[in-house]
Motif scaffolding. Structure first.
Motif, PDB file in Angstrom:
ATOM      1  N   LYS A 155      40.367  47.784  41.792  1.00 18.47           N
ATOM      2  CA  LYS A 155      40.955  46.888  42.757  1.00 18.47           C
ATOM      3  C   LYS A 155      40.685  45.575  42.680  1.00 18.47           C
ATOM      4  N   LEU A 156      39.708  44.982  42.136  1.00 16.18           N
ATOM      5  CA  LEU A 156      39.188  43.838  41.977  1.00 16.18           C
ATOM      6  C   LEU A 156      40.270  43.363  40.761  1.00 16.18           C
ATOM      7  N   LEU A 157      40.665  44.144  40.084  1.00 20.23           N
ATOM      8  CA  LEU A 157      41.735  43.616  38.804  1.00 20.23           C
ATOM      9  C   LEU A 157      42.840  43.032  39.622  1.00 20.23           C
ATOM     10  N   SER A 158      43.142  43.568  40.736  1.00 17.36           N
ATOM     11  CA  SER A 158      44.278  43.016  41.158  1.00 17.36           C
ATOM     12  C   SER A 158      44.443  41.542  41.408  1.00 17.36           C
ATOM     13  N   ASP A 159      43.224  41.024  41.684  1.00 13.96           N
ATOM     14  CA  ASP A 159      43.091  39.653  41.972  1.00 13.96           C
ATOM     15  C   ASP A 159      43.036  38.835  40.661  1.00 13.96           C
ATOM     16  N   ASP A 160      42.799  39.412  39.490  1.00 15.18           N
ATOM     17  CA  ASP A 160      42.951  38.839  38.370  1.00 15.18           C
ATOM     18  C   ASP A 160      44.342  38.777  37.596  1.00 15.18           C
ATOM     19  N   SER A 200      46.562  36.783  41.883  1.00 13.24           N
ATOM     20  CA  SER A 200      46.057  35.556  42.365  1.00 13.24           C
ATOM     21  C   SER A 200      47.260  34.484  41.962  1.00 13.24           C
ATOM     22  N   TYR A 201      47.408  33.789  42.960  1.00 14.08           N
ATOM     23  CA  TYR A 201      48.588  32.563  42.867  1.00 14.08           C
ATOM     24  C   TYR A 201      49.786  33.314  42.145  1.00 14.08           C
ATOM     25  N   PHE A 202      50.168  34.544  42.570  1.00 16.21           N
ATOM     26  CA  PHE A 202      51.382  35.176  41.993  1.00 16.21           C
ATOM     27  C   PHE A 202      51.332  35.410  40.640  1.00 16.21           C
ATOM     28  N   GLY A 203      50.048  35.125  39.917  1.00 16.47           N
ATOM     29  CA  GLY A 203      50.173  35.371  38.295  1.00 16.47           C
ATOM     30  C   GLY A 203      50.528  34.234  37.599  1.00 16.47           C
ATOM     31  N   LEU A 204      50.676  32.969  38.250  1.00 17.49           N
ATOM     32  CA  LEU A 204      51.184  31.775  37.681  1.00 17.49           C
ATOM     33  C   LEU A 204      50.304  31.048  36.685  1.00 17.49           C
ATOM     34  N   GLY A 205      48.867  31.335  36.614  1.00 19.00           N
ATOM     35  CA  GLY A 205      47.930  30.808  36.155  1.00 19.00           C
ATOM     36  C   GLY A 205      47.798  31.229  34.522  1.00 19.00           C
ATOM     37  N   CYS A 206      46.923  30.427  33.552  1.00 19.03           N
ATOM     38  CA  CYS A 206      46.708  30.889  32.324  1.00 19.03           C
ATOM     39  C   CYS A 206      45.464  31.854  32.617  1.00 19.03           C
ATOM     40  N   ARG A 207      44.719  31.993  33.618  1.00 16.50           N
ATOM     41  CA  ARG A 207      43.592  32.625  33.703  1.00 16.50           C
ATOM     42  C   ARG A 207      43.879  34.032  34.570  1.00 16.50           C
ATOM     43  N   ASN A 208      45.353  34.056  34.810  1.00 17.30           N
ATOM     44  CA  ASN A 208      45.943  35.349  35.195  1.00 17.30           C
ATOM     45  C   ASN A 208      45.976  36.237  34.281  1.00 17.30           C
ATOM     46  N   VAL A 209      45.662  37.472  34.441  1.00 19.73           N
ATOM     47  CA  VAL A 209      45.846  38.673  33.357  1.00 19.73           C
ATOM     48  C   VAL A 209      47.295  38.979  33.319  1.00 19.73           C
ATOM     49  N   SER A 210      48.049  39.184  31.980  1.00 17.72           N
ATOM     50  CA  SER A 210      49.227  39.426  31.645  1.00 17.72           C
ATOM     51  C   SER A 210      49.305  40.601  30.714  1.00 17.72           C
ATOM     52  N   LYS A 211      47.992  41.032  30.252  1.00 15.35           N
ATOM     53  CA  LYS A 211      48.039  41.985  29.107  1.00 15.35           C
ATOM     54  C   LYS A 211      46.994  42.860  29.598  1.00 15.35           C
ATOM     55  N   LEU A 212      47.168  44.007  29.601  1.00 14.49           N
ATOM     56  CA  LEU A 212      46.360  45.207  29.673  1.00 14.49           C
ATOM     57  C   LEU A 212      46.034  46.016  28.333  1.00 14.49           C
ATOM     58  N   PHE A 248      32.797  41.869  29.123  1.00 15.22           N
ATOM     59  CA  PHE A 248      33.564  40.650  29.096  1.00 15.22           C
ATOM     60  C   PHE A 248      33.141  39.957  30.695  1.00 15.22           C
ATOM     61  N   THR A 249      34.202  39.138  30.905  1.00 17.92           N
ATOM     62  CA  THR A 249      34.261  38.513  32.385  1.00 17.92           C
ATOM     63  C   THR A 249      34.289  39.621  33.342  1.00 17.92           C
ATOM     64  N   ALA A 250      33.469  39.578  34.569  1.00 16.99           N
ATOM     65  CA  ALA A 250      33.474  40.660  35.416  1.00 16.99           C
ATOM     66  C   ALA A 250      35.050  40.596  35.974  1.00 16.99           C
ATOM     67  N   PHE A 251      35.253  42.010  36.324  1.00 16.95           N
ATOM     68  CA  PHE A 251      36.412  42.292  37.226  1.00 16.95           C
ATOM     69  C   PHE A 251      36.569  41.385  38.721  1.00 16.95           C
ATOM     70  N   GLY A 252      37.729  40.792  38.744  1.00 15.96           N
ATOM     71  CA  GLY A 252      37.859  39.783  39.941  1.00 15.96           C
ATOM     72  C   GLY A 252      37.367  38.320  39.900  1.00 15.96           C
ATOM     73  N   GLN A 253      36.987  38.025  38.794  1.00 16.58           N
ATOM     74  CA  GLN A 253      36.384  36.804  38.348  1.00 16.58           C
ATOM     75  C   GLN A 253      37.251  35.716  37.650  1.00 16.58           C
ATOM     76  N   SER A 254      38.494  36.328  37.100  1.00 20.09           N
ATOM     77  CA  SER A 254      39.078  35.506  36.321  1.00 20.09           C
ATOM     78  C   SER A 254      39.593  34.085  36.810  1.00 20.09           C
ATOM     79  N   GLN A 255      40.035  34.077  38.218  1.00 20.26           N
ATOM     80  CA  GLN A 255      40.538  32.866  39.020  1.00 20.26           C
ATOM     81  C   GLN A 255      39.232  32.199  39.654  1.00 20.26           C
ATOM     82  N   GLN A 256      37.824  32.621  39.237  1.00 20.41           N
ATOM     83  CA  GLN A 256      36.798  31.794  39.895  1.00 20.41           C
ATOM     84  C   GLN A 256      36.042  31.163  38.951  1.00 20.41           C
TER      85      GLN A 256
END
Length: 348
Positions: free
Chosen positions: A204-209, A212-224, A321-329
């Motif tokens: 569920k926290l992965l959804s924030d990664d 967040s910001y509609f996925g527009l940031g370089c810190r947003n996950v685009s690859k699984l 790695f970096t904890a779930f939900g923390q990519s945009q923090q």
């Protein structure tokens, strides 16, 4: 202004950002900002989406909350404790991106807190919120404007530059600014590694990664990167709760509908749930609303992929790695592209 005065200013600004992030009414919190100044800033937060539809009030408040978490006296003092305040300030050009609200704030803060002059060129996507922030700073301590220049045209009389943009714009930056000491950032994105051992809460926290910001940031996950035995139903269940908000945003859904149509016409192997497309490919970067997905057998494959794409990856999310939900923090020391901005500014 001396460093302690700048730290005091940013601490007060952080109090304002924190209150606005929490959607709180004006209060006498020691920031030095008046009720009318606070109200004007709140109004900008609520209406800036007219200039940039991606800058919803929720996203702006999220960004302000993240920045506010940096702006405490203790954190700022500790951050710069090993870096002298310059006695010979340089003019540092800042080319700001506009994909996320105030995405260039860390560079801006870094330049000022090291004692340099910030020469700012705002993105057309973020040229409403930034002036509102500068107005707040002026109300807190008008002297700060002596350290800031805003330009809409060419940079003049700069000594160094920090520029953020796409791979295409980076070539332009390198051509025009290569003669200066520089940090020139290109396209990056982020990756999540799913082993199958993740809890429902972590998914569920992965959804924030991702969103967040509609996925527009370089810190947003685009690859699984997904273990070959991972059940994708668990992933779709984990992100389900963000669907309603995304489906109400017309620009996001325009991207979803377009990409869905392209993949269907090309008969590509794609899964979708009404607001996200899961595309099976070895590609790293993906269009908005699309997640690239790749199965792996063991962690050796994961480590090889990450090593090969290191120059294009900003964050890796997952166990170990970096904890779930923390990519945009990010924290103050989570430097973009792993380039320590303070080290750079110390040497110019």
């Amino acid at each position: 202004m001396e460093r302690n005065e700048l730290i005091n200013l940013f601490e007060k600004l952080g109090k304002v950002f924190g209150d606005v992030a929490e959607d709180l009414p004006f209060s006498q919190n020691g920031s030095g900002v008046s009720a009318s100044g606070y109200g004007d800033f709140v109004s900008v937060v609520q209406t800036v989406k007219r200039n940039n539809a991606w800058f919803t009030p929720e996203n702006v408040r999220k960004s302000l909350g993240g920045i506010a978490s940096w702006l405490t006296n203790e954190q700022l003092t500790n951050w710069v404790s090993d870096y002298p305040f310059t006695t010979q300030p340089k003019r540092v050009g800042l080319v700001m991106a506009g994909n996320i609200p105030l995405v260039g704030f860390h560079d801006f803060l870094s330049v000022l807190i090291m004692g340099h002059q910030a020469v700012c060129k705002f993105s057309s996507g973020d040229n409403v919120l930034w002036p509102a922030v500068l107005k707040l700073m002026q109300e807190i301590d008008a002297r700060v404007l002596e350290h800031i220049t805003v330009t809409a045209g060419k940079f003049e009389n700069i000594d160094a530059i920090i520029a953020t943009g796409s791979d295409n714009s980076a070539r332009y930056f390198e051509h025009y600014f290569g003669k200066y000491p520089n940090i020139i950032r290109k396209n990056r994105t982020s990756v999540a590694v799913l082993t199958g051992q993740e809890s429902d809460e972590e998914l569920k926290l992965l959804s924030d990664d991702i969103f967040s910001y509609f996925g527009l940031g370089c810190r947003n996950v685009s690859k699984l990167l997904i273990h070959e035995d991972f059940n994708l139903d668990r992933f779709f269940t984990g992100i389900f709760h963000v669907g309603e908000q995304l489906m109400q945003h017309h620009k996001y859904m325009n991207n979803f509908d377009y990409n869905r149509a392209v993949y269907l016409l090309n008969k590509e192997d794609v899964l979708e749930n009404g607001f996200a497309l899961l595309r099976f490919t070895e590609d790293l970067h993906s269009p908005l609303s699309v997640l690239n997905c790749q199965r792996y057998k063991d962690m050796e494959e994961v480590e090889t992929f990450i090593a090969e794409k290191a120059e294009e990856i900003q964050v890796v999310i997952g166990h170990d790695f970096t904890a779930f939900g923390q990519s945009q923090q990010p924290g103050l020391t989570d430097y973009a592209d792993n380039i320590n901005t303070l080290d750079f500014l110390k040497e110019i």
